[in-house]
Scaffold this motif. Structure first.
Motif, PDB file in Angstrom:
ATOM      1  N   PRO A  58       0.813  -1.230   0.000  1.00  0.00           N
ATOM      2  CA  PRO A  58       0.000   0.000   0.000  1.00  0.00           C
ATOM      3  C   PRO A  58       0.847   1.281   0.000  1.00  0.00           C
ATOM      4  O   PRO A  58       0.490   2.260  -0.646  1.00  0.00           O
ATOM      5  CB  PRO A  58      -0.845  -0.107   1.273  1.00  0.00           C
ATOM      6  CG  PRO A  58      -0.876  -1.557   1.605  1.00  0.00           C
ATOM      7  CD  PRO A  58       0.431  -2.106   1.122  1.00  0.00           C
ATOM      8  N   LEU A  59       1.966   1.247   0.693  1.00  0.00           N
ATOM      9  CA  LEU A  59       2.861   2.409   0.726  1.00  0.00           C
ATOM     10  C   LEU A  59       3.459   2.660  -0.654  1.00  0.00           C
ATOM     11  O   LEU A  59       3.539   3.801  -1.119  1.00  0.00           O
ATOM     12  CB  LEU A  59       3.965   2.203   1.766  1.00  0.00           C
ATOM     13  CG  LEU A  59       4.945   3.345   1.975  1.00  0.00           C
ATOM     14  CD1 LEU A  59       4.229   4.572   2.539  1.00  0.00           C
ATOM     15  CD2 LEU A  59       6.056   2.905   2.906  1.00  0.00           C
ATOM     16  N   CYS A  60       3.850   1.592  -1.334  1.00  0.00           N
ATOM     17  CA  CYS A  60       4.396   1.728  -2.690  1.00  0.00           C
ATOM     18  C   CYS A  60       3.330   2.223  -3.656  1.00  0.00           C
ATOM     19  O   CYS A  60       3.615   3.048  -4.527  1.00  0.00           O
ATOM     20  CB  CYS A  60       4.965   0.388  -3.159  1.00  0.00           C
ATOM     21  SG  CYS A  60       6.478  -0.068  -2.297  1.00  0.00           S
ATOM     22  N   PHE A  61       2.096   1.732  -3.488  1.00  0.00           N
ATOM     23  CA  PHE A  61       1.000   2.192  -4.334  1.00  0.00           C
ATOM     24  C   PHE A  61       0.776   3.693  -4.150  1.00  0.00           C
ATOM     25  O   PHE A  61       0.635   4.434  -5.124  1.00  0.00           O
ATOM     26  CB  PHE A  61      -0.290   1.417  -4.016  1.00  0.00           C
ATOM     27  CG  PHE A  61      -1.480   1.913  -4.773  1.00  0.00           C
ATOM     28  CD1 PHE A  61      -1.651   1.584  -6.111  1.00  0.00           C
ATOM     29  CD2 PHE A  61      -2.420   2.717  -4.153  1.00  0.00           C
ATOM     30  CE1 PHE A  61      -2.748   2.049  -6.821  1.00  0.00           C
ATOM     31  CE2 PHE A  61      -3.516   3.195  -4.855  1.00  0.00           C
ATOM     32  CZ  PHE A  61      -3.686   2.861  -6.191  1.00  0.00           C
ATOM     33  N   LEU A  62       0.752   4.147  -2.899  1.00  0.00           N
ATOM     34  CA  LEU A  62       0.583   5.585  -2.628  1.00  0.00           C
ATOM     35  C   LEU A  62       1.716   6.397  -3.233  1.00  0.00           C
ATOM     36  O   LEU A  62       1.491   7.438  -3.850  1.00  0.00           O
ATOM     37  CB  LEU A  62       0.499   5.843  -1.123  1.00  0.00           C
ATOM     38  CG  LEU A  62      -0.818   5.524  -0.454  1.00  0.00           C
ATOM     39  CD1 LEU A  62      -0.697   5.706   1.060  1.00  0.00           C
ATOM     40  CD2 LEU A  62      -1.935   6.382  -0.999  1.00  0.00           C
ATOM     41  N   SER A  63       2.938   5.924  -3.056  1.00  0.00           N
ATOM     42  CA  SER A  63       4.090   6.650  -3.574  1.00  0.00           C
ATOM     43  C   SER A  63       4.022   6.783  -5.094  1.00  0.00           C
ATOM     44  O   SER A  63       4.174   7.882  -5.642  1.00  0.00           O
ATOM     45  CB  SER A  63       5.382   5.939  -3.163  1.00  0.00           C
ATOM     46  OG  SER A  63       6.499   6.596  -3.683  1.00  0.00           O
ATOM     47  N   ALA A  64       3.785   5.670  -5.784  1.00  0.00           N
ATOM     48  CA  ALA A  64       3.703   5.707  -7.251  1.00  0.00           C
ATOM     49  C   ALA A  64       2.504   6.542  -7.699  1.00  0.00           C
ATOM     50  O   ALA A  64       2.602   7.309  -8.660  1.00  0.00           O
ATOM     51  CB  ALA A  64       3.604   4.284  -7.801  1.00  0.00           C
ATOM     52  N   GLY A  65       1.389   6.405  -6.994  1.00  0.00           N
ATOM     53  CA  GLY A  65       0.201   7.196  -7.330  1.00  0.00           C
ATOM     54  C   GLY A  65       0.441   8.681  -7.172  1.00  0.00           C
ATOM     55  O   GLY A  65       0.026   9.488  -8.018  1.00  0.00           O
ATOM     56  N   PHE A  66       1.127   9.059  -6.088  1.00  0.00           N
ATOM     57  CA  PHE A  66       1.439  10.475  -5.881  1.00  0.00           C
ATOM     58  C   PHE A  66       2.393  10.990  -6.954  1.00  0.00           C
ATOM     59  O   PHE A  66       2.311  12.148  -7.350  1.00  0.00           O
ATOM     60  CB  PHE A  66       2.024  10.728  -4.490  1.00  0.00           C
ATOM     61  CG  PHE A  66       0.999  10.747  -3.397  1.00  0.00           C
ATOM     62  CD1 PHE A  66      -0.209  11.409  -3.553  1.00  0.00           C
ATOM     63  CD2 PHE A  66       1.245  10.122  -2.181  1.00  0.00           C
ATOM     64  CE1 PHE A  66      -1.157  11.439  -2.544  1.00  0.00           C
ATOM     65  CE2 PHE A  66       0.305  10.150  -1.165  1.00  0.00           C
ATOM     66  CZ  PHE A  66      -0.903  10.808  -1.341  1.00  0.00           C
ATOM     67  N   MET A  67       3.307  10.140  -7.426  1.00  0.00           N
ATOM     68  CA  MET A  67       4.193  10.568  -8.508  1.00  0.00           C
ATOM     69  C   MET A  67       3.395  10.882  -9.769  1.00  0.00           C
ATOM     70  O   MET A  67       3.672  11.875 -10.443  1.00  0.00           O
ATOM     71  CB  MET A  67       5.243   9.494  -8.801  1.00  0.00           C
ATOM     72  CG  MET A  67       6.301   9.371  -7.755  1.00  0.00           C
ATOM     73  SD  MET A  67       7.497   8.097  -8.217  1.00  0.00           S
ATOM     74  CE  MET A  67       8.304   7.839  -6.651  1.00  0.00           C
ATOM     75  N   ILE A  68       2.410  10.048 -10.070  1.00  0.00           N
ATOM     76  CA  ILE A  68       1.610  10.240 -11.282  1.00  0.00           C
ATOM     77  C   ILE A  68       0.636  11.400 -11.121  1.00  0.00           C
ATOM     78  O   ILE A  68       0.603  12.324 -11.947  1.00  0.00           O
ATOM     79  CB  ILE A  68       0.869   8.935 -11.648  1.00  0.00           C
ATOM     80  CG1 ILE A  68       1.888   7.843 -12.005  1.00  0.00           C
ATOM     81  CG2 ILE A  68      -0.107   9.169 -12.791  1.00  0.00           C
ATOM     82  CD1 ILE A  68       1.322   6.447 -12.041  1.00  0.00           C
ATOM     83  N   VAL A  69      -0.150  11.395 -10.060  1.00  0.00           N
ATOM     84  CA  VAL A  69      -1.141  12.451  -9.837  1.00  0.00           C
ATOM     85  C   VAL A  69      -0.446  13.779  -9.525  1.00  0.00           C
ATOM     86  O   VAL A  69      -0.804  14.826 -10.067  1.00  0.00           O
ATOM     87  CB  VAL A  69      -2.126  12.055  -8.719  1.00  0.00           C
ATOM     88  CG1 VAL A  69      -3.059  13.198  -8.364  1.00  0.00           C
ATOM     89  CG2 VAL A  69      -2.928  10.831  -9.126  1.00  0.00           C
ATOM     90  N   GLY A  70       0.569  13.727  -8.655  1.00  0.00           N
ATOM     91  CA  GLY A  70       1.314  14.944  -8.320  1.00  0.00           C
ATOM     92  C   GLY A  70       2.053  15.497  -9.524  1.00  0.00           C
ATOM     93  O   GLY A  70       2.107  16.702  -9.738  1.00  0.00           O
ATOM     94  N   GLY A  71       2.621  14.611 -10.340  1.00  0.00           N
ATOM     95  CA  GLY A  71       3.301  15.051 -11.555  1.00  0.00           C
ATOM     96  C   GLY A  71       2.352  15.758 -12.504  1.00  0.00           C
ATOM     97  O   GLY A  71       2.690  16.790 -13.095  1.00  0.00           O
ATOM     98  N   THR A  72       1.149  15.229 -12.620  1.00  0.00           N
ATOM     99  CA  THR A  72       0.131  15.873 -13.462  1.00  0.00           C
ATOM    100  C   THR A  72      -0.225  17.248 -12.898  1.00  0.00           C
ATOM    101  O   THR A  72      -0.336  18.225 -13.642  1.00  0.00           O
ATOM    102  CB  THR A  72      -1.120  14.979 -13.567  1.00  0.00           C
ATOM    103  OG1 THR A  72      -0.734  13.705 -14.088  1.00  0.00           O
ATOM    104  CG2 THR A  72      -2.177  15.612 -14.456  1.00  0.00           C
ATOM    105  N   GLY A  73      -0.389  17.318 -11.565  1.00  0.00           N
ATOM    106  CA  GLY A  73      -0.668  18.605 -10.918  1.00  0.00           C
ATOM    107  C   GLY A  73       0.436  19.623 -11.157  1.00  0.00           C
ATOM    108  O   GLY A  73       0.159  20.805 -11.379  1.00  0.00           O
ATOM    109  N   LEU A  74       1.677  19.162 -11.144  1.00  0.00           N
ATOM    110  CA  LEU A  74       2.798  20.069 -11.397  1.00  0.00           C
ATOM    111  C   LEU A  74       2.773  20.576 -12.835  1.00  0.00           C
ATOM    112  O   LEU A  74       3.007  21.763 -13.077  1.00  0.00           O
ATOM    113  CB  LEU A  74       4.134  19.382 -11.110  1.00  0.00           C
ATOM    114  CG  LEU A  74       4.431  19.075  -9.644  1.00  0.00           C
ATOM    115  CD1 LEU A  74       5.749  18.326  -9.518  1.00  0.00           C
ATOM    116  CD2 LEU A  74       4.436  20.327  -8.804  1.00  0.00           C
ATOM    117  N   ILE A  75       2.513  19.710 -13.775  1.00  0.00           N
ATOM    118  CA  ILE A  75       2.502  20.118 -15.180  1.00  0.00           C
ATOM    119  C   ILE A  75       1.495  21.238 -15.408  1.00  0.00           C
ATOM    120  O   ILE A  75       1.806  22.242 -16.052  1.00  0.00           O
ATOM    121  CB  ILE A  75       2.207  18.915 -16.104  1.00  0.00           C
ATOM    122  CG1 ILE A  75       3.409  17.966 -16.119  1.00  0.00           C
ATOM    123  CG2 ILE A  75       1.885  19.382 -17.525  1.00  0.00           C
ATOM    124  CD1 ILE A  75       3.147  16.644 -16.811  1.00  0.00           C
TER     125      ILE A  75
END
Length: 159
Positions: A58-75
């Motif tokens: 679950p921690l890895c899922f959150l981390s990878a998810g935040f990279m994708i969702v957070g990366g989109t937010g940054l763009i």
């Protein structure tokens, strides 16, 4: 919603414009794109990554998810400090693991070694180091401190 507006207004009383604002736009877009590229293979190979990292799934899922969702937010520059912070937690965790493993800040250059590094599983490339996580930590911290700039959805919504 009022809490988000208040937090963003406190963090960024004015959104940076002009050449610096355009540079923040480019910087945000590149950093966001890189995190999407880092998050996608992790989410696609979640079990393997979790096992290799020795971290709960679950921690890895959150981390990878935040990279994708957070990366989109940054763009797009949406909720930039929160997007940056969500990824920053993972980068700090990576740094802690690398410190515990005793990795150098910068690995020896493969050309100095005379040949490419060969990992424990026979993988080739550059030797492991803290360099990437440290650079990403600094980049995300910069975005939190300076904000998304005037050319962002944040500036349109909260400026």
């Amino acid at each position: 919603m009022d809490t988000i507006v208040t937090a963003l207004s406190a963090l960024y009383p004015a959104f940076i414009e002009g050449a610096q604002g355009y540079m923040l736009l480019a910087f945000r877009a590149v950093v966001g794109f890189l995190f999407i590229l880092h998050g996608l293979p992790k989410i696609q190979n979640l079990q393997t990554w979790s096992k290799a990292l020795g971290a709960p799934l679950p921690l890895c899922f959150l981390s990878a998810g935040f990279m994708i969702v957070g990366g989109t937010g940054l763009i797009i520059g949406l909720l930039t400090p929160f997007a940056s912070l969500s990824i920053l937690v993972s980068m700090i965790y990576a740094l802690v693991l690398e410190v515990i493993d005793g990795l150098p800040i910068v690995a020896p250059d493969p050309y100095e070694l005379g040949e490419f590094y060969s990992g424990p599983n026979g993988d080739k490339g550059e030797p492991p180091s803290m360099e990437k996580a440290l650079i990403f930590t600094m980049m995300l911290t910069l975005l939190i401190l300076f904000g998304p700039g005037a050319y962002s959805i944040d500036a349109l919504l909260f400026g």
